[in-house]
Scaffold this motif. Structure first.
Motif, PDB file in Angstrom:
ATOM      1  N   LEU A 147      44.195 -13.116  48.894  1.00 23.59           N
ATOM      2  CA  LEU A 147      44.467 -12.378  47.660  1.00 23.59           C
ATOM      3  C   LEU A 147      45.611 -13.020  46.891  1.00 23.59           C
ATOM      4  CD1 LEU A 147      43.846  -9.858  45.949  1.00 23.59           C
ATOM      5  CD2 LEU A 147      45.415  -8.583  47.427  1.00 23.59           C
ATOM      6  N   GLU A 148      45.338 -13.305  45.597  1.00 18.87           N
ATOM      7  CA  GLU A 148      46.304 -14.002  44.762  1.00 18.87           C
ATOM      8  C   GLU A 148      46.791 -13.108  43.630  1.00 18.87           C
ATOM      9  OE1 GLU A 148      46.563 -18.295  42.447  1.00 18.87           O
ATOM     10  OE2 GLU A 148      44.772 -17.080  42.191  1.00 18.87           O
ATOM     11  N   GLU A 149      48.083 -13.218  43.343  1.00 19.33           N
ATOM     12  CA  GLU A 149      48.663 -12.546  42.195  1.00 19.33           C
ATOM     13  C   GLU A 149      48.371 -13.339  40.931  1.00 19.33           C
ATOM     14  OE1 GLU A 149      49.951 -14.771  43.910  1.00 19.33           O
ATOM     15  OE2 GLU A 149      51.325 -15.940  42.717  1.00 19.33           O
ATOM     16  N   LEU A 150      48.598 -12.729  39.764  1.00 21.69           N
ATOM     17  CA  LEU A 150      48.461 -13.437  38.497  1.00 21.69           C
ATOM     18  C   LEU A 150      49.649 -13.101  37.600  1.00 21.69           C
ATOM     19  CD1 LEU A 150      44.642 -12.956  37.760  1.00 21.69           C
ATOM     20  CD2 LEU A 150      45.770 -15.047  38.525  1.00 21.69           C
ATOM     21  N   LYS A 151      49.729 -13.780  36.464  1.00 21.76           N
ATOM     22  CA  LYS A 151      50.858 -13.571  35.564  1.00 21.76           C
ATOM     23  C   LYS A 151      50.739 -12.251  34.820  1.00 21.76           C
ATOM     24  CE  LYS A 151      51.507 -18.544  34.923  1.00 21.76           C
ATOM     25  NZ  LYS A 151      51.380 -19.693  34.012  1.00 21.76           N
ATOM     26  N   THR A 155      47.334  -9.847  34.040  1.00 25.12           N
ATOM     27  CA  THR A 155      46.991  -8.647  34.794  1.00 25.12           C
ATOM     28  C   THR A 155      48.109  -7.619  34.730  1.00 25.12           C
ATOM     29  OG1 THR A 155      46.258  -7.825  36.957  1.00 25.12           O
ATOM     30  CG2 THR A 155      47.954  -9.525  36.959  1.00 25.12           C
ATOM     31  N   ASN A 156      47.751  -6.389  35.018  1.00 21.50           N
ATOM     32  CA  ASN A 156      48.734  -5.312  35.171  1.00 21.50           C
ATOM     33  C   ASN A 156      48.623  -4.683  36.555  1.00 21.50           C
ATOM     34  OD1 ASN A 156      46.233  -4.179  34.763  1.00 21.50           O
ATOM     35  ND2 ASN A 156      46.883  -2.703  33.200  1.00 21.50           N
ATOM     36  N   VAL A 157      48.121  -5.475  37.517  1.00 20.41           N
ATOM     37  CA  VAL A 157      47.913  -4.943  38.869  1.00 20.41           C
ATOM     38  C   VAL A 157      48.799  -5.663  39.886  1.00 20.41           C
ATOM     39  CG1 VAL A 157      46.217  -4.340  40.637  1.00 20.41           C
ATOM     40  CG2 VAL A 157      45.530  -4.390  38.231  1.00 20.41           C
ATOM     41  N   LEU A 158      48.493  -6.914  40.202  1.00 21.51           N
ATOM     42  CA  LEU A 158      49.246  -7.669  41.211  1.00 21.51           C
ATOM     43  C   LEU A 158      49.972  -8.817  40.531  1.00 21.51           C
ATOM     44  CD1 LEU A 158      46.500  -7.879  43.999  1.00 21.51           C
ATOM     45  CD2 LEU A 158      48.300  -6.165  43.758  1.00 21.51           C
ATOM     46  N   ILE A 159      51.303  -8.735  40.504  1.00 16.51           N
ATOM     47  CA  ILE A 159      52.105  -9.723  39.786  1.00 16.51           C
ATOM     48  C   ILE A 159      53.135 -10.384  40.701  1.00 16.51           C
ATOM     49  CG2 ILE A 159      53.735 -10.049  37.874  1.00 16.51           C
ATOM     50  CD1 ILE A 159      52.321  -7.584  36.570  1.00 16.51           C
ATOM     51  N   LYS A 160      53.677  -9.634  41.650  1.00 16.68           N
ATOM     52  CA  LYS A 160      54.722 -10.157  42.530  1.00 16.68           C
ATOM     53  C   LYS A 160      54.301 -10.055  43.997  1.00 16.68           C
ATOM     54  CE  LYS A 160      58.762  -9.857  39.605  1.00 16.68           C
ATOM     55  NZ  LYS A 160      60.221  -9.745  39.634  1.00 16.68           N
ATOM     56  N   SER A 161      55.062 -10.724  44.843  1.00 19.22           N
ATOM     57  CA  SER A 161      54.752 -10.728  46.274  1.00 19.22           C
ATOM     58  C   SER A 161      54.814  -9.328  46.869  1.00 19.22           C
ATOM     59  CB  SER A 161      55.704 -11.666  47.016  1.00 19.22           C
ATOM     60  OG  SER A 161      57.054 -11.306  46.785  1.00 19.22           O
ATOM     61  N   SER A 162      55.691  -8.488  46.345  1.00 13.37           N
ATOM     62  CA  SER A 162      55.769  -7.115  46.837  1.00 13.37           C
ATOM     63  C   SER A 162      54.499  -6.338  46.504  1.00 13.37           C
ATOM     64  CB  SER A 162      56.993  -6.403  46.251  1.00 13.37           C
ATOM     65  OG  SER A 162      56.974  -6.445  44.830  1.00 13.37           O
ATOM     66  N   ASP A 163      53.863  -6.682  45.373  1.00 13.19           N
ATOM     67  CA  ASP A 163      52.587  -6.047  45.029  1.00 13.19           C
ATOM     68  C   ASP A 163      51.509  -6.448  46.028  1.00 13.19           C
ATOM     69  OD1 ASP A 163      53.779  -4.987  42.710  1.00 13.19           O
ATOM     70  OD2 ASP A 163      53.254  -6.763  41.542  1.00 13.19           O
ATOM     71  N   LEU A 164      51.479  -7.739  46.383  1.00 10.54           N
ATOM     72  CA  LEU A 164      50.511  -8.199  47.377  1.00 10.54           C
ATOM     73  C   LEU A 164      50.714  -7.479  48.703  1.00 10.54           C
ATOM     74  CD1 LEU A 164      50.467 -12.071  46.794  1.00 10.54           C
ATOM     75  CD2 LEU A 164      48.717 -10.433  46.135  1.00 10.54           C
ATOM     76  N   ARG A 166      52.041  -4.540  49.308  1.00  9.72           N
ATOM     77  CA  ARG A 166      51.611  -3.140  49.233  1.00  9.72           C
ATOM     78  C   ARG A 166      50.091  -3.025  49.227  1.00  9.72           C
ATOM     79  NH1 ARG A 166      52.027   0.516  43.821  1.00  9.72           N
ATOM     80  NH2 ARG A 166      50.718   2.243  44.568  1.00  9.72           N
ATOM     81  N   MET A 167      49.427  -3.874  48.439  1.00 14.17           N
ATOM     82  CA  MET A 167      47.971  -3.793  48.363  1.00 14.17           C
ATOM     83  C   MET A 167      47.314  -4.120  49.693  1.00 14.17           C
ATOM     84  SD  MET A 167      45.273  -3.062  46.688  1.00 14.17           S
ATOM     85  CE  MET A 167      45.843  -2.896  44.994  1.00 14.17           C
ATOM     86  N   ILE A 168      47.783  -5.158  50.357  1.00 13.09           N
ATOM     87  CA  ILE A 168      47.212  -5.527  51.660  1.00 13.09           C
ATOM     88  C   ILE A 168      47.380  -4.388  52.651  1.00 13.09           C
ATOM     89  CG2 ILE A 168      47.487  -7.083  53.634  1.00 13.09           C
ATOM     90  CD1 ILE A 168      48.221  -9.278  51.548  1.00 13.09           C
ATOM     91  N   GLU A 169      48.555  -3.771  52.645  1.00 17.77           N
ATOM     92  CA  GLU A 169      48.794  -2.645  53.545  1.00 17.77           C
ATOM     93  C   GLU A 169      47.881  -1.471  53.229  1.00 17.77           C
ATOM     94  OE1 GLU A 169      52.955  -1.928  53.080  1.00 17.77           O
ATOM     95  OE2 GLU A 169      53.536  -3.463  54.560  1.00 17.77           O
ATOM     96  N   GLU A 170      47.681  -1.193  51.946  1.00 18.14           N
ATOM     97  CA  GLU A 170      46.869  -0.038  51.566  1.00 18.14           C
ATOM     98  C   GLU A 170      45.379  -0.252  51.842  1.00 18.14           C
ATOM     99  OE1 GLU A 170      47.569   1.595  47.711  1.00 18.14           O
ATOM    100  OE2 GLU A 170      49.744   1.716  47.992  1.00 18.14           O
ATOM    101  N   THR A 171      44.912  -1.486  51.797  1.00 16.47           N
ATOM    102  CA  THR A 171      43.500  -1.720  52.101  1.00 16.47           C
ATOM    103  C   THR A 171      43.215  -1.461  53.578  1.00 16.47           C
ATOM    104  OG1 THR A 171      43.773  -4.084  52.596  1.00 16.47           O
ATOM    105  CG2 THR A 171      43.293  -3.478  50.303  1.00 16.47           C
ATOM    106  N   ILE A 176      41.974  -9.255  54.980  1.00 16.57           N
ATOM    107  CA  ILE A 176      42.556  -9.528  53.673  1.00 16.57           C
ATOM    108  C   ILE A 176      44.004  -9.961  53.868  1.00 16.57           C
ATOM    109  CG2 ILE A 176      43.191  -8.581  51.421  1.00 16.57           C
ATOM    110  CD1 ILE A 176      40.866  -6.654  51.685  1.00 16.57           C
ATOM    111  N   HIS A 177      44.328 -11.132  53.353  1.00 19.53           N
ATOM    112  CA  HIS A 177      45.668 -11.688  53.504  1.00 19.53           C
ATOM    113  C   HIS A 177      46.204 -12.107  52.131  1.00 19.53           C
ATOM    114  CE1 HIS A 177      44.754 -11.681  57.767  1.00 19.53           C
ATOM    115  NE2 HIS A 177      43.654 -12.358  57.502  1.00 19.53           N
ATOM    116  N   GLY A 178      47.419 -12.616  52.117  1.00 21.52           N
ATOM    117  CA  GLY A 178      48.041 -13.025  50.868  1.00 21.52           C
ATOM    118  C   GLY A 178      48.111 -14.528  50.729  1.00 21.52           C
ATOM    119  N   MET A 179      48.275 -14.977  49.496  1.00 22.65           N
ATOM    120  CA  MET A 179      48.493 -16.383  49.221  1.00 22.65           C
ATOM    121  C   MET A 179      49.473 -16.468  48.062  1.00 22.65           C
ATOM    122  SD  MET A 179      45.199 -17.702  47.062  1.00 22.65           S
ATOM    123  CE  MET A 179      46.190 -19.049  46.411  1.00 22.65           C
TER     124      MET A 179
END
Length: 271
Positions: A147-151, A155-164, A166-171, A176-179
């Motif tokens: 899962l990748e963030e965007l600028k 997007t208005n969803v995943l922008i920073k590493s902390s967003d990644l 939280r999302m990974i934890e909630e799924t 599902i992992h981060g990059m």
């Protein structure tokens, strides 16, 4: 760390030209960018898939990661529009099937976006729900989503590493992992340490590119520092080079040569 070039900057050429160049290079795997007319996830024939698999294996290459087109096409699994959301889930389902067939265990997925004039909480909910469906499918296919963030302009969803994080934890999905994309990371004024602190072992892939998705050394990012930071934090995952700037379209082979030279001059990876 394991490195692989991506074929994004070969968009004006056939995939065979890209595969021929990688075969002649120091790399033995690829990050397969899937886009028409080279290889369209929306609508490829079984014959095309079989031919692609044959061409990859004939050169003794492997597919380290697969990057379906996330941004140009109407792909958005976070949107409030149900039809677009459901078609996007089917698109990624097909990407996961393709990865399984090619023996690839990593599929990159970039966040979509919600309407900027509507609740970002709704977009977050749709993002989580879509990822949960895809995570369950990945579990059956032995494929991982990266899962990748965007600028913030995208997007208005995943922008920073902390967003990644939280999302990974909630799924709640183990598939599902981060990059991190270094261009997105720097734009958000974050660092390798931010990603390692927030994701730890959940950080499994890096897009190692300079400002504007250029070749390391062609921009003004401290690429050697970024490499050393990854080493210092014990990162041992995969790395690919997502080179998107159109300046490279006319001579894509030179990009792989320049990446190789940068690695030799600034790292110990090719020793």
């Amino acid at each position: 760390m394991k490195f692989a070039p991506m074929n994004y900057h070969y968009l004006r050429y056939s995939l065979k030209k890209f595969l021929d160049k990688v075969e002649q290079s120091v790399f033995n795997s690829i990050d397969l960018y899937c886009s028409a007319p080279q290889f369209n996830i929306f609508d490829y024939s079984l014959f095309s898939l079989l031919e692609l698999e044959k061409e990859i294996r004939r050169r003794d290459l492997s597919v380290m990661a697969m990057t379906p087109e996330n941004c140009t096409y109407p792909v958005n699994f976070c949107t409030q529009d149900r039809g677009t959301r459901e078609s996007s889930i089917r698109y990624y389902q097909r990407a996961i099937d393709t990865a399984e067939f090619l023996g690839c265990h990593k599929v990159q997925i970039s966040t979509g976006f919600g309407y900027f004039d509507q609740s970002p909480e709704d977009a977050w909910k749709y993002c989580r729900d879509s990822l949960q469906q895809l995570g369950a499918y990945c579990e059956k296919k032995n494929v991982e989503l990266m899962l990748e963030e965007l600028k913030v302009t995208t997007t208005n969803v995943l922008i920073k590493s902390s967003d990644l994080k939280r999302m990974i934890e909630e799924t709640g999905s183990s598939h599902i992992h981060g990059m991190v994309d270094l261009d997105q990371m720097t734009y958000a004024e974050e660092s390798i340490d931010d990603y390692m602190d927030n994701l730890g072992a959940q950080l499994v892939h890096v897009h190692f590119n300079d400002r504007g998705h250029t070749v390391p050394g062609d921009g003004d990012y401290p690429m050697k520092k970024y490499y050393k930071d990854l080493k210092r934090r014990g990162y041992e995952g995969t790395i690919s080079f997502e080179i998107c700037d159109r300046r490279y379209y006319c001579d894509p082979d030179k990009v792989i040569d320049d990446i190789t030279e940068w690695l030799r001059n600034n790292t110990t990876e090719l020793s």
